[in-house]
Design an enzyme around this catalytic site. Structure first.
Site, PDB file in Angstrom:
ATOM      1  N   HIS A 261      40.523  42.579  46.004  1.00 16.97           N
ATOM      2  CA  HIS A 261      41.862  42.499  45.435  1.00 16.97           C
ATOM      3  C   HIS A 261      42.394  43.911  45.285  1.00 16.97           C
ATOM      4  O   HIS A 261      41.642  44.820  44.955  1.00 16.97           O
ATOM      5  CB  HIS A 261      41.827  41.810  44.058  1.00 16.97           C
ATOM      6  N   ASP A 315      41.586  33.021  45.053  1.00 16.07           N
ATOM      7  CA  ASP A 315      41.544  32.072  46.165  1.00 16.07           C
ATOM      8  C   ASP A 315      40.147  31.562  46.475  1.00 16.07           C
ATOM      9  O   ASP A 315      40.004  30.589  47.207  1.00 16.07           O
ATOM     10  CB  ASP A 315      42.124  32.726  47.430  1.00 16.07           C
TER      11      ASP A 315
HETATM   12  N1  ACO Z   1      35.615  41.763  52.569  1.00 14.29           N
HETATM   13  C1  ACO Z   1      34.952  42.884  52.941  1.00 14.29           C
HETATM   14  N2  ACO Z   1      35.365  44.109  52.615  1.00 14.29           N
HETATM   15  C2  ACO Z   1      36.469  44.214  51.887  1.00 14.29           C
HETATM   16  C3  ACO Z   1      37.210  43.086  51.451  1.00 14.29           C
HETATM   17  C4  ACO Z   1      36.736  41.833  51.821  1.00 14.29           C
HETATM   18  N3  ACO Z   1      37.385  40.714  51.465  1.00 14.29           N
HETATM   19  N4  ACO Z   1      38.281  43.490  50.749  1.00 14.29           N
HETATM   20  C5  ACO Z   1      38.230  44.828  50.732  1.00 14.29           C
HETATM   21  N5  ACO Z   1      37.124  45.270  51.408  1.00 14.29           N
HETATM   22  C6  ACO Z   1      36.719  46.665  51.619  1.00 14.29           C
HETATM   23  C7  ACO Z   1      37.510  47.270  52.779  1.00 14.29           C
HETATM   24  O1  ACO Z   1      36.841  47.092  54.010  1.00 14.29           O
HETATM   25  C8  ACO Z   1      37.600  48.724  52.361  1.00 14.29           C
HETATM   26  O2  ACO Z   1      36.368  49.337  52.621  1.00 14.29           O
HETATM   27  P1  ACO Z   1      36.331  50.880  53.119  1.00 14.29           P
HETATM   28  O3  ACO Z   1      36.917  51.657  51.976  1.00 14.29           O
HETATM   29  O4  ACO Z   1      34.889  51.138  53.333  1.00 14.29           O
HETATM   30  O5  ACO Z   1      37.145  50.932  54.367  1.00 14.29           O
HETATM   31  C9  ACO Z   1      37.747  48.637  50.843  1.00 14.29           C
HETATM   32  O6  ACO Z   1      37.097  47.423  50.462  1.00 14.29           O
HETATM   33  C10 ACO Z   1      39.194  48.641  50.384  1.00 14.29           C
HETATM   34  O7  ACO Z   1      39.855  47.588  51.107  1.00 14.29           O
HETATM   35  P2  ACO Z   1      41.389  47.542  51.414  1.00 14.29           P
HETATM   36  O8  ACO Z   1      41.642  46.593  52.548  1.00 14.29           O
HETATM   37  O9  ACO Z   1      41.946  48.915  51.533  1.00 14.29           O
HETATM   38  O10 ACO Z   1      41.933  46.877  50.084  1.00 14.29           O
HETATM   39  P3  ACO Z   1      43.386  46.399  49.852  1.00 14.29           P
HETATM   40  O11 ACO Z   1      43.665  46.624  48.412  1.00 14.29           O
HETATM   41  O12 ACO Z   1      44.337  46.948  50.845  1.00 14.29           O
HETATM   42  O13 ACO Z   1      43.281  44.834  50.171  1.00 14.29           O
HETATM   43  C11 ACO Z   1      43.091  42.537  50.043  1.00 14.29           C
HETATM   44  C12 ACO Z   1      43.249  43.836  49.246  1.00 14.29           C
HETATM   45  C13 ACO Z   1      44.197  42.420  51.099  1.00 14.29           C
HETATM   46  C14 ACO Z   1      43.209  41.365  49.085  1.00 14.29           C
HETATM   47  C15 ACO Z   1      41.709  42.551  50.719  1.00 14.29           C
HETATM   48  O14 ACO Z   1      40.689  42.635  49.744  1.00 14.29           O
HETATM   49  C16 ACO Z   1      41.483  41.342  51.611  1.00 14.29           C
HETATM   50  O15 ACO Z   1      41.954  41.320  52.763  1.00 14.29           O
HETATM   51  N6  ACO Z   1      40.753  40.287  51.092  1.00 14.29           N
HETATM   52  C17 ACO Z   1      40.547  39.074  51.848  1.00 14.29           C
HETATM   53  C18 ACO Z   1      41.789  38.207  51.851  1.00 14.29           C
HETATM   54  C19 ACO Z   1      42.027  37.534  50.502  1.00 14.29           C
HETATM   55  O16 ACO Z   1      41.123  36.963  49.910  1.00 14.29           O
HETATM   56  N7  ACO Z   1      43.285  37.619  50.044  1.00 14.29           N
HETATM   57  C20 ACO Z   1      43.703  36.986  48.779  1.00 14.29           C
HETATM   58  C21 ACO Z   1      44.045  38.047  47.772  1.00 14.29           C
HETATM   59  S1  ACO Z   1      44.473  37.335  46.249  1.00 14.29           S
HETATM   60  C22 ACO Z   1      46.063  36.767  46.508  1.00 14.29           C
HETATM   61  O17 ACO Z   1      46.805  37.236  47.327  1.00 14.29           O
HETATM   62  C23 ACO Z   1      46.458  35.631  45.720  1.00 14.29           C
END
Ligand code: ACO
Length: 378
Positions: A261, A315
């Site tokens: 998140h 989610d």
């Molecule tokens: N699985 C694996 N690794 C992850 C995940 C994940 N779900 N989420 C974040 N990370 C890792 C990234 O790879 C990154 O690692 P790095 O620094 O080594 O490159 C680090 O954590 C930061 O990730 P970002 O993508 O920069 O985080 P951001 O804040 O942009 O993204 C998001 C947040 C979009 C929710 C992301 O966690 C994601 O895509 N999750 C899966 C989709 C999901 O469940 N979305 C629902 C969110 S809740 C909602 O909208 C109601």
């Protein structure tokens, strides 16, 4: 004006001032108008929570009864909207159907009296009342059936499940669904709320505001993730496959759906409440292998990615709950929209109080003084 550094996704940049909700992502706190989400989930109802979000304080008994009465009276859809829905392809995604229907409401209620509290209230009532009917109607129509008319003797959540499944839900199912709506109703300036704010700032009508937010919520990185969680659990199939699946995702830099998140760096408090609700449902209606897989996923992700602050988000468990309530997977995001409409409307109303049209700037990365090359020379 000071020139700010560019931040992709506007991470950490305030887009507005708001008194609607508060999140502390380090401590796992979510409050609506200062009241904790745990307390609202335990003691409030979705409609009362919607009132709290939109008007800023809990309603007294008479105010709540009046609000419930108004919503009950506006649940029906105009037959022309139902006729329009008949033309939708049955293979289309229900979020696209919902976006079209929400926008279509603007055709019928087009007066833009944004300085009139009665207009604002009527729009809030109409949207909260009609969106569940639209979602249920699309579900029945795509199966070739007539939509079920709303029932005035049923509460908001029981009536939605009744219109969707064509039978009255038992009280536990209706209660659990109502809590789910409360949990998803608002979450500060997420992507869909931001798009609602930008649209609202042009002083367009509230139906366009909600339609634009629905379109934004549909994406898999936002509301669409709850569907993706179920597809992922189906793909994993068994508890033994969990660790290899997660390791594969990490190795190939693939996101694990339902985890991570932008704001929460601990377990999302809504995920904790939803997990508890899922357990209650499984106790009553029987267990689920998906739940065992989910628990193992939480354990393995904590082990591999806990140090990065990657924990279950809202989610992750909502899909398991909706599945147990008989809601088809591609309706999970429309159900999220039913609930989040309350938050979008609260932000719409707040934006109108002190409106200034959104007009951010950009950092230009293109060329200058480029020659125009005639087409035959390209
Ligand atoms: N699985 C694996 N690794 C992850 C995940 C994940 N779900 N989420 C974040 N990370 C890792 C990234 O790879 C990154 O690692 P790095 O620094 O080594 O490159 C680090 O954590 C930061 O990730 P970002 O993508 O920069 O985080 P951001 O804040 O942009 O993204 C998001 C947040 C979009 C929710 C992301 O966690 C994601 O895509 N999750 C899966 C989709 C999901 O469940 N979305 C629902 C969110 S809740 C909602 O909208 C109601």
């Amino acid at each position: 004006m000071t020139v700010c550094e560019y931040r992709a996704g506007l991470e950490g940049i305030p887009a507005t001032q708001s008194s609607i909700s508060f999140v502390d992502g380090q401590r796992g706190v979510l409050e609506y108008r200062g009241i904790s989400i745990e307390e609202l989930a335990e003691r409030s109802s979705f409609i009362e929570t919607a009132y709290l979000l939109i008007w800023g304080e809990l309603p007294n008994k008479d105010e709540l009864e009046l609000f419930e009465y108004e919503i009950r009276n506006h649940r029906r859809l105009k037959y022309r909207i139902r006729d329009m829905m008949k033309c939708f392809p049955e293979g289309g995604h229900p979020m696209d159907a919902l976006q079209a229907c929400a926008a279509a409401l603007g055709l019928f209620y087009s007066r833009r009296a944004l300085d009139d509290p009665a207009y604002i209230r009527a729009a809030c009532v109409r949207l909260l009342a009609k969106i569940p009917t639209m979602v249920a109607a699309f579900q029945l129509m795509r199966k070739g059936n007539d939509p079920v008319q709303p029932r005035d003797d049923l509460g908001y959540s029981a009536n939605f499940l009744y219109m969707l499944n064509e039978r009255e839900p038992d009280p536990l199912a209706a209660h659990v669904f109502d809590v789910c709506l409360t949990l998803h109703a608002e979450h500060t300036i997420n992507a869909s709320t931001f798009s609602a704010l930008v649209t609202a700032s042009t002083l367009t009508d509230p139906y366009a505001v909600v339609a634009s937010a629905v379109g934004t919520l549909a994406g898999p990185l936002h509301g669409g993730a709850n569907e993706e969680v179920i597809f992922m659990l189906e793909e994993i199939e068994s508890v033994e496959n969990v660790a290899p699946y997660i390791d594969h995702c990490i190795e190939h830099k693939q996101k694990i759906m339902g985890f991570g998140h932008r704001v929460y760096k601990v377990k999302d408090p809504r995920a904790t409440i939803l997990q508890h609700l899922a357990e209650k449902l499984f106790e009553k209606y029987g267990g689920d292998t998906f739940y065992d897989i989910a628990l193992e996923m939480e354990r393995v992700v904590h082990d591999r990615l806990g140090h990065k602050g990657i924990y279950p988000n809202v989610d992750f468990y909502s899909g398991l709950v909706y599945r147990k309530l008989g809601i088809p997977t591609d309706l999970f995001t429309p159900v999220f929209a039913i609930s989040r409409t309350a938050g979008w409307l609260a932000h719409w109303k707040e934006q109108l109080n002190e409106n200034r049209i959104f007009r951010p700037t950009q950092i230009y990365t293109g060329t200058h003084s480029s020659p125009y090359v005639p087409i035959q020379e390209r």
